[in-house]
Scaffold this active site. Structure first.
Site, PDB file in Angstrom:
ATOM      1  N   LYS A 296     116.521  40.839  49.130  1.00 57.55           N
ATOM      2  CA  LYS A 296     115.412  42.434  49.666  1.00 57.55           C
ATOM      3  C   LYS A 296     115.778  43.113  48.457  1.00 57.55           C
ATOM      4  O   LYS A 296     116.600  43.359  47.814  1.00 57.55           O
ATOM      5  CB  LYS A 296     115.778  42.538  51.188  1.00 57.55           C
ATOM      6  CG  LYS A 296     115.470  44.174  50.603  1.00 57.55           C
ATOM      7  CD  LYS A 296     115.872  44.896  52.581  1.00 57.55           C
ATOM      8  CE  LYS A 296     114.952  46.047  53.414  1.00 57.55           C
ATOM      9  NZ  LYS A 296     115.895  46.524  54.188  1.00 57.55           N
TER      10      LYS A 296
ATOM     11  N   LYS B 231     116.971  49.639  43.886  1.00 62.99           N
ATOM     12  CA  LYS B 231     116.609  48.399  42.858  1.00 62.99           C
ATOM     13  C   LYS B 231     117.087  47.173  42.047  1.00 62.99           C
ATOM     14  O   LYS B 231     117.748  48.188  40.819  1.00 62.99           O
ATOM     15  CB  LYS B 231     115.134  48.465  42.158  1.00 62.99           C
ATOM     16  CG  LYS B 231     113.948  47.763  42.188  1.00 62.99           C
ATOM     17  CD  LYS B 231     112.559  48.214  41.838  1.00 62.99           C
ATOM     18  CE  LYS B 231     111.533  47.211  40.837  1.00 62.99           C
ATOM     19  NZ  LYS B 231     110.015  47.964  40.794  1.00 62.99           N
ATOM     20  N   SER B 232     116.371  46.566  41.850  1.00 67.30           N
ATOM     21  CA  SER B 232     117.091  45.569  40.900  1.00 67.30           C
ATOM     22  C   SER B 232     118.205  44.918  41.428  1.00 67.30           C
ATOM     23  O   SER B 232     119.598  45.168  40.018  1.00 67.30           O
ATOM     24  CB  SER B 232     116.995  46.001  39.456  1.00 67.30           C
ATOM     25  OG  SER B 232     115.061  46.046  39.078  1.00 67.30           O
ATOM     26  N   ARG B 233     119.290  46.099  42.347  1.00 64.00           N
ATOM     27  CA  ARG B 233     120.536  45.473  42.515  1.00 64.00           C
ATOM     28  C   ARG B 233     121.303  46.359  42.281  1.00 64.00           C
ATOM     29  O   ARG B 233     122.587  46.561  41.468  1.00 64.00           O
ATOM     30  CB  ARG B 233     121.462  44.043  42.347  1.00 64.00           C
ATOM     31  CG  ARG B 233     120.630  42.829  43.043  1.00 64.00           C
ATOM     32  CD  ARG B 233     121.117  43.000  44.317  1.00 64.00           C
ATOM     33  NE  ARG B 233     120.523  42.135  45.510  1.00 64.00           N
ATOM     34  CZ  ARG B 233     119.544  42.263  45.670  1.00 64.00           C
ATOM     35  NH1 ARG B 233     118.621  43.819  46.462  1.00 64.00           N
ATOM     36  NH2 ARG B 233     119.138  41.311  47.286  1.00 64.00           N
ATOM     37  N   LEU B 234     120.769  47.448  41.481  1.00 66.65           N
ATOM     38  CA  LEU B 234     121.438  48.586  40.536  1.00 66.65           C
ATOM     39  C   LEU B 234     122.024  49.544  41.357  1.00 66.65           C
ATOM     40  O   LEU B 234     120.987  51.193  41.631  1.00 66.65           O
ATOM     41  CB  LEU B 234     120.513  49.196  39.515  1.00 66.65           C
ATOM     42  CG  LEU B 234     120.272  47.927  37.957  1.00 66.65           C
ATOM     43  CD1 LEU B 234     119.428  48.634  36.939  1.00 66.65           C
ATOM     44  CD2 LEU B 234     121.968  47.513  37.858  1.00 66.65           C
TER      45      LEU B 234
END
Length: 211
Positions: free
Chosen positions: A9, A188-191
């Site tokens: 997700k 977002k973007s696993r950041l």
């Protein structure tokens, strides 16, 4: 069979910055907890409690927070349960709240102490009658031959105590006194945003951790 390795997700609901967060982790926790309650999330008061026994094996279970203030985070349970036995031998634990819908996690670590007799008595008196009887009826974490044992115990203690069961001597509260907090906000973007608060010489020091 579903390929669970492809389940993922994108987290994009909010952000957590140093400027927008409280310098006091308790205030930041109170803000997030109230937002979870206001958002009508399912079981916003549910938290995972992790303890470690003398065998050095960690174990977890879900309990419900019943209070929080500058002294710490409070819950109630059976002192003779597995978690109670582990805390008696190793009084350090970790708590985790996961508010999925808000894409947030709070982790709390620290030393655990029992609440006072007066606090435990006061909370026990507010519980529904069935829950008060249940505290007597269940030998928590002990093997039993079947559900009939619980039903029979509940009937026994209901007849014995009627409408006024006292607090069992083996049942009461714990309070985790935090020395470390971490607030995680999915991004977002696993950041992701991760802010850690550590107690250093009596004061909270905040820093950012890489996700």
């Amino acid at each position: 069979m579903t390929d669970i390795s492809q389940l993922r997700k994108s987290y994009e609901r909010a952000e957590l910055s140093e400027d927008a967060s409280h310098a006091d982790p308790l205030q930041q926790f109170a803000k997030w907890l109230q937002e979870a309650i206001a958002g009508q999330l399912p079981e916003p008061n549910a938290m995972t409690l992790a303890t470690v026994g003398s065998d050095m094996r960690p174990s977890t279970r879900v309990v419900l927070i019943k209070g929080y203030d500058e002294r710490g985070i409070c819950w109630y349970t059976n002192y003779e349960s597995r978690k109670g036995q582990q805390l008696a031998g190793n009084p350090y634990a970790a708590l985790q709240f996961h508010w999925v819908e808000l894409e947030r996690v709070v982790r709390i670590e620290g030393r655990v102490v029992k609440t006072s007799t007066e606090e435990s008595d006061a909370y026990f008196a507010t519980r529904p009658l069935d829950s008060r009887i249940g505290a007597w009826a269940s030998p928590q974490s002990q093997p039993i031959s079947g559900r009939s044992v619980l039903v029979a115990n509940a009937a026994k203690y209901s007849a014995q105590f009627m409408l006024n069961p006292p607090r069992p001597p083996h049942w009461g509260g714990y309070r985790l006194v935090p020395d470390r907090w971490e607030f995680w906000q999915g991004r977002k973007s696993r950041l992701h945003d991760r802010l850690r608060y550590s107690l250093v010489n009596g004061a909270w020091v905040r820093d950012r951790l890489a996700p």
